[in-house]
Design a protein around this motif. Structure first.
Motif, PDB file in Angstrom:
ATOM      1  N   GLY A  63       0.609  -1.364   0.166  1.00 32.23           N
ATOM      2  CA  GLY A  63      -0.113  -0.009   0.001  1.00 32.23           C
ATOM      3  C   GLY A  63       0.792   1.313   0.059  1.00 32.23           C
ATOM      4  N   VAL A  64       1.975   1.103  -0.329  1.00 36.26           N
ATOM      5  CA  VAL A  64       2.962   2.464  -0.437  1.00 36.26           C
ATOM      6  C   VAL A  64       2.938   2.905  -1.824  1.00 36.26           C
ATOM      7  CG1 VAL A  64       5.074   3.199   0.146  1.00 36.26           C
ATOM      8  CG2 VAL A  64       4.302   1.194   1.508  1.00 36.26           C
ATOM      9  N   GLU A  65       2.661   4.320  -1.878  1.00 33.27           N
ATOM     10  CA  GLU A  65       3.030   4.903  -3.019  1.00 33.27           C
ATOM     11  C   GLU A  65       4.387   5.201  -3.320  1.00 33.27           C
ATOM     12  OE1 GLU A  65       1.651   9.617  -5.026  1.00 33.27           O
ATOM     13  OE2 GLU A  65       1.728   9.294  -2.807  1.00 33.27           O
ATOM     14  N   VAL A  66       4.827   4.759  -4.512  1.00 36.24           N
ATOM     15  CA  VAL A  66       6.276   5.050  -4.975  1.00 36.24           C
ATOM     16  C   VAL A  66       6.540   5.807  -5.641  1.00 36.24           C
ATOM     17  CG1 VAL A  66       8.275   3.550  -5.917  1.00 36.24           C
ATOM     18  CG2 VAL A  66       6.601   2.267  -4.412  1.00 36.24           C
ATOM     19  N   LEU A  67       7.339   6.936  -5.616  1.00 33.78           N
ATOM     20  CA  LEU A  67       7.642   7.932  -6.544  1.00 33.78           C
ATOM     21  C   LEU A  67       9.040   7.830  -6.850  1.00 33.78           C
ATOM     22  CD1 LEU A  67       6.227  11.201  -4.412  1.00 33.78           C
ATOM     23  CD2 LEU A  67       5.203   9.542  -6.442  1.00 33.78           C
ATOM     24  N   TYR A  68       9.460   8.223  -7.938  1.00 39.85           N
ATOM     25  CA  TYR A  68      10.802   8.092  -8.468  1.00 39.85           C
ATOM     26  C   TYR A  68      11.552   9.659  -8.397  1.00 39.85           C
ATOM     27  CZ  TYR A  68      10.287   3.312  -9.487  1.00 39.85           C
ATOM     28  OH  TYR A  68       9.802   1.910  -9.244  1.00 39.85           O
ATOM     29  N   LEU A  69      12.928   9.657  -7.860  1.00 40.79           N
ATOM     30  CA  LEU A  69      13.701  10.765  -7.869  1.00 40.79           C
ATOM     31  C   LEU A  69      13.702  11.278  -9.436  1.00 40.79           C
ATOM     32  CD1 LEU A  69      15.746  12.639  -6.937  1.00 40.79           C
ATOM     33  CD2 LEU A  69      17.202  11.106  -7.350  1.00 40.79           C
ATOM     34  N   GLU A  70      13.938  10.634 -10.526  1.00 41.11           N
ATOM     35  CA  GLU A  70      14.091  10.917 -11.696  1.00 41.11           C
ATOM     36  C   GLU A  70      12.823  11.504 -12.287  1.00 41.11           C
ATOM     37  OE1 GLU A  70      14.199   6.342 -11.815  1.00 41.11           O
ATOM     38  OE2 GLU A  70      14.670   8.044 -10.497  1.00 41.11           O
ATOM     39  N   ASP A  71      11.795  11.029 -11.999  1.00 40.69           N
ATOM     40  CA  ASP A  71      10.604  11.638 -12.627  1.00 40.69           C
ATOM     41  C   ASP A  71      10.156  13.116 -11.763  1.00 40.69           C
ATOM     42  OD1 ASP A  71       9.951   9.340 -14.159  1.00 40.69           O
ATOM     43  OD2 ASP A  71       8.736   8.437 -12.501  1.00 40.69           O
ATOM     44  N   LEU A  72      10.316  13.136 -10.496  1.00 47.32           N
ATOM     45  CA  LEU A  72      10.191  14.391  -9.674  1.00 47.32           C
ATOM     46  C   LEU A  72      11.036  15.391 -10.198  1.00 47.32           C
ATOM     47  CD1 LEU A  72       9.893  12.962  -6.022  1.00 47.32           C
ATOM     48  CD2 LEU A  72       7.987  13.611  -7.581  1.00 47.32           C
ATOM     49  N   ARG A 183      26.662  16.670  -6.504  1.00 49.35           N
ATOM     50  CA  ARG A 183      25.872  17.369  -7.374  1.00 49.35           C
ATOM     51  C   ARG A 183      24.454  16.518  -7.092  1.00 49.35           C
ATOM     52  NH1 ARG A 183      28.002  15.252 -12.697  1.00 49.35           N
ATOM     53  NH2 ARG A 183      29.106  13.833 -11.145  1.00 49.35           N
ATOM     54  N   GLU A 184      24.445  15.208  -6.639  1.00 51.65           N
ATOM     55  CA  GLU A 184      23.118  14.577  -6.210  1.00 51.65           C
ATOM     56  C   GLU A 184      22.041  15.411  -5.646  1.00 51.65           C
ATOM     57  OE1 GLU A 184      23.618  10.848  -4.249  1.00 51.65           O
ATOM     58  OE2 GLU A 184      25.425  10.554  -5.404  1.00 51.65           O
ATOM     59  N   THR A 185      22.540  16.370  -4.892  1.00 52.10           N
ATOM     60  CA  THR A 185      21.490  17.012  -4.080  1.00 52.10           C
ATOM     61  C   THR A 185      21.046  18.128  -4.820  1.00 52.10           C
ATOM     62  OG1 THR A 185      23.319  18.702  -2.962  1.00 52.10           O
ATOM     63  CG2 THR A 185      23.053  16.749  -1.765  1.00 52.10           C
ATOM     64  N   LEU A 186      21.539  18.498  -6.005  1.00 52.50           N
ATOM     65  CA  LEU A 186      20.840  19.576  -6.902  1.00 52.50           C
ATOM     66  C   LEU A 186      19.471  19.114  -7.298  1.00 52.50           C
ATOM     67  CD1 LEU A 186      21.832  22.210  -8.259  1.00 52.50           C
ATOM     68  CD2 LEU A 186      22.476  20.835 -10.218  1.00 52.50           C
ATOM     69  N   TYR A 187      19.256  17.939  -7.465  1.00 47.36           N
ATOM     70  CA  TYR A 187      17.890  17.523  -7.937  1.00 47.36           C
ATOM     71  C   TYR A 187      16.795  17.829  -6.738  1.00 47.36           C
ATOM     72  CZ  TYR A 187      20.621  14.848 -11.317  1.00 47.36           C
ATOM     73  OH  TYR A 187      21.247  14.466 -12.266  1.00 47.36           O
ATOM     74  N   HIS A 194      10.386  23.834  -7.000  1.00 50.02           N
ATOM     75  CA  HIS A 194       9.658  24.030  -8.374  1.00 50.02           C
ATOM     76  C   HIS A 194       8.657  22.857  -8.364  1.00 50.02           C
ATOM     77  CE1 HIS A 194      12.364  27.386  -9.025  1.00 50.02           C
ATOM     78  NE2 HIS A 194      13.429  26.516  -8.956  1.00 50.02           N
ATOM     79  N   HIS A 195       8.872  21.631  -8.026  1.00 48.05           N
ATOM     80  CA  HIS A 195       7.974  20.710  -8.383  1.00 48.05           C
ATOM     81  C   HIS A 195       6.387  21.099  -7.663  1.00 48.05           C
ATOM     82  CE1 HIS A 195       5.701  16.775  -8.268  1.00 48.05           C
ATOM     83  NE2 HIS A 195       6.843  16.502  -9.069  1.00 48.05           N
ATOM     84  N   PRO A 196       5.459  20.733  -8.453  1.00 45.74           N
ATOM     85  CA  PRO A 196       4.116  21.178  -8.125  1.00 45.74           C
ATOM     86  C   PRO A 196       3.725  20.562  -6.608  1.00 45.74           C
ATOM     87  CG  PRO A 196       4.038  20.652 -10.343  1.00 45.74           C
ATOM     88  CD  PRO A 196       5.488  20.397 -10.031  1.00 45.74           C
ATOM     89  N   MET A 197       4.226  19.533  -6.479  1.00 39.97           N
ATOM     90  CA  MET A 197       3.969  18.691  -5.142  1.00 39.97           C
ATOM     91  C   MET A 197       4.529  19.610  -3.808  1.00 39.97           C
ATOM     92  SD  MET A 197       4.738  14.947  -4.284  1.00 39.97           S
ATOM     93  CE  MET A 197       4.756  14.154  -2.671  1.00 39.97           C
ATOM     94  N   PHE A 198       5.622  20.293  -4.130  1.00 40.25           N
ATOM     95  CA  PHE A 198       6.220  20.955  -2.773  1.00 40.25           C
ATOM     96  C   PHE A 198       6.136  22.572  -3.056  1.00 40.25           C
ATOM     97  CE2 PHE A 198       8.170  16.889  -3.626  1.00 40.25           C
ATOM     98  CZ  PHE A 198       7.875  16.351  -2.296  1.00 40.25           C
ATOM     99  N   LYS A 199       6.195  23.134  -4.112  1.00 44.06           N
ATOM    100  CA  LYS A 199       6.537  24.421  -4.216  1.00 44.06           C
ATOM    101  C   LYS A 199       5.639  25.489  -3.571  1.00 44.06           C
ATOM    102  CE  LYS A 199       4.034  25.742  -8.742  1.00 44.06           C
ATOM    103  NZ  LYS A 199       4.375  25.908  -9.873  1.00 44.06           N
TER     104      LYS A 199
END
Length: 407
Positions: A63-72, A183-187, A194-199
């Motif tokens: 029942g966990v919603e899985v999001l992907y870093l690359e998509d976000l 550089r990983e933290t840049l994502y 800027h992502h609609p989920m968080f901005k």
């Protein structure tokens, strides 16, 4: 509006999690450059992806919603100006010595209209052979002529726990130990801005990637809504923990105390969560090698700054005191056997991901530790990890919770 970040424990039911499916960055690993990229071996990508997909499906079936870093990250590049700022910042941190070269790559990346393909390419790195038009005419280009990359790959990205950490309703956007991971933290920077989920959520930042001392998410554990544990380790400085604690207290996230665990600066331990994780209200995995000499410091908010003191009791008693428990069980990696403990800790036997109180995801290969967890009444969900483990990380390392049910 529900806060998109809600993590006040290690064990509350996991509702939303972020992963990164291993990609072409693993195929850009080379034997001569493994150490600088923090790898000991080269995983077989196709098999690593199958194992990772099994992990993701195990989460979904629970029942966990899985999001992907690359998509976000791709979805955060909502217009051309944000895309250009991201690429420019990415290239400025990629150690490209020639401005002409940087300009050619900027043009190459800006021409990519598919945001997801752009993000995948920034993660995979750029080989010199991919830009045949590049003439090597400068001294720095010629001196570096045998090095195959213009931009290094980011093979550690599938360990999404480290570049940032979710703490309460906030985020610790981390300063990474190694240049190859910074550089990983840049994502994360662009996702939360800027992502609609968080901005529109104005997620509070309790640490910033521009700080000058290092900290990584594998060292940051949320033991309760009042208590955080942070490892003093190979990857996290003491000074960073003081900064983090001060910011957490100043932003009134509800946490009252930070316990700093000094686990030593050894690669085999790396992060606190490779030797210590919480699996139930009163149960913890632990690597027995750290128990005897473990020093713990308590940090709380005082009237004139931080109040810091060294804890002098046993780990069990310290945990009981601050978690208000009568008893805790320490489940020892490898069952306490020195040989088994060393082997299974290396294969992340102590690195469990709790998906609910008393229920965890583990690698199937750590048979002795897993047996001890089951004997302690912990419910296990097994995933294969023969290739994933080559990067030195387990289920907790590979996951970043965004939402857990409050306990």
């Amino acid at each position: 509006m529900k806060n998109p970040i809600n993590v006040f424990s290690e064990i509350g039911k996991l509702n939303t999690v972020m992963l990164h499916r291993p990609g072409k960055e693993l195929e850009n690993l080379m034997p001569d450059y493994l150490e600088s990229l923090l790898f000991d071996d080269i995983p077989f990508l196709e098999q690593a992806q199958k194992e990772h997909d099994f992990f993701a499906e195990t989460l979904r079936l629970k029942g966990v919603e899985v999001l992907y870093l690359e998509d976000l990250a791709a979805e955060a590049l909502t217009d051309a100006s944000i895309k250009e700022r991201f690429i420019t910042e990415y290239l400025n941190e990629a150690d490209i010595k020639e401005e002409r070269t940087k300009g050619l790559i900027l043009e190459h990346l800006m021409s990519m209209s598919d945001g997801r393909k752009l993000i995948d390419k920034t993660m995979a790195g750029l080989q010199k052979s991919e830009l045949p038009s590049l003439e090597r005419t400068s001294l720095s280009d010629l001196a570096d002529s045998h090095y195959p990359f213009i931009i290094d790959p980011m093979p550690n990205l599938y360990f999404t726990r480290d570049p940032f950490a979710t703490i309460g309703h906030g985020v610790s956007l981390n300063r990474m130990y190694s240049v190859t991971r910074r550089r990983e933290t840049l994502y994360g920077k662009y996702i939360f801005a800027h992502h609609p989920m968080f901005k529109n959520a104005q997620v509070p930042m309790v640490y910033n990637r521009d700080e000058n001392t290092r900290i990584e998410g594998g060292d940051e554990l949320i033991l309760s809504k009042e208590l955080i544990a942070v490892g003093i380790s190979q990857r996290t400085d003491v000074a960073s923990i003081e900064k983090l604690a001060r910011n957490i207290f100043d932003k009134n996230l509800g946490f009252e105390r930070v316990l700093a665990f000094d686990i030593g600066e050894q690669r085999k331990f790396m992060h606190l969560d490779t030797v210590f994780t919480m699996v139930d209200y009163d149960k913890f995995t632990i690597h027995p090698e750290i128990e005897g000499n473990l020093t713990i410091y308590s940090i709380s908010k005082g009237t004139d700054g931080l109040e810091i003191s060294q804890e002098t009791d046993t780990l069990e008693h310290i945990l009981c005191k601050y978690l208000e428990l009568d008893h805790v069980a320490l489940i020892r990696c490898g069952g306490g056997n020195p040989t088994a403990a060393a082997r299974e800790q290396w294969n992340d036997g102590s690195n469990t991901l709790a998906i609910a109180p008393g229920e965890v995801i583990v690698y199937d290969r750590n048979t002795i530790t897993n047996q001890k967890l089951e004997e302690a009444g912990v419910k296990l969900n097994y995933i294969p990890g023969s290739e994933l483990v080559r990067g030195r990380g387990g289920p907790r390392c590979m996951s970043m919770p965004f939402d857990r049910t409050d306990l």
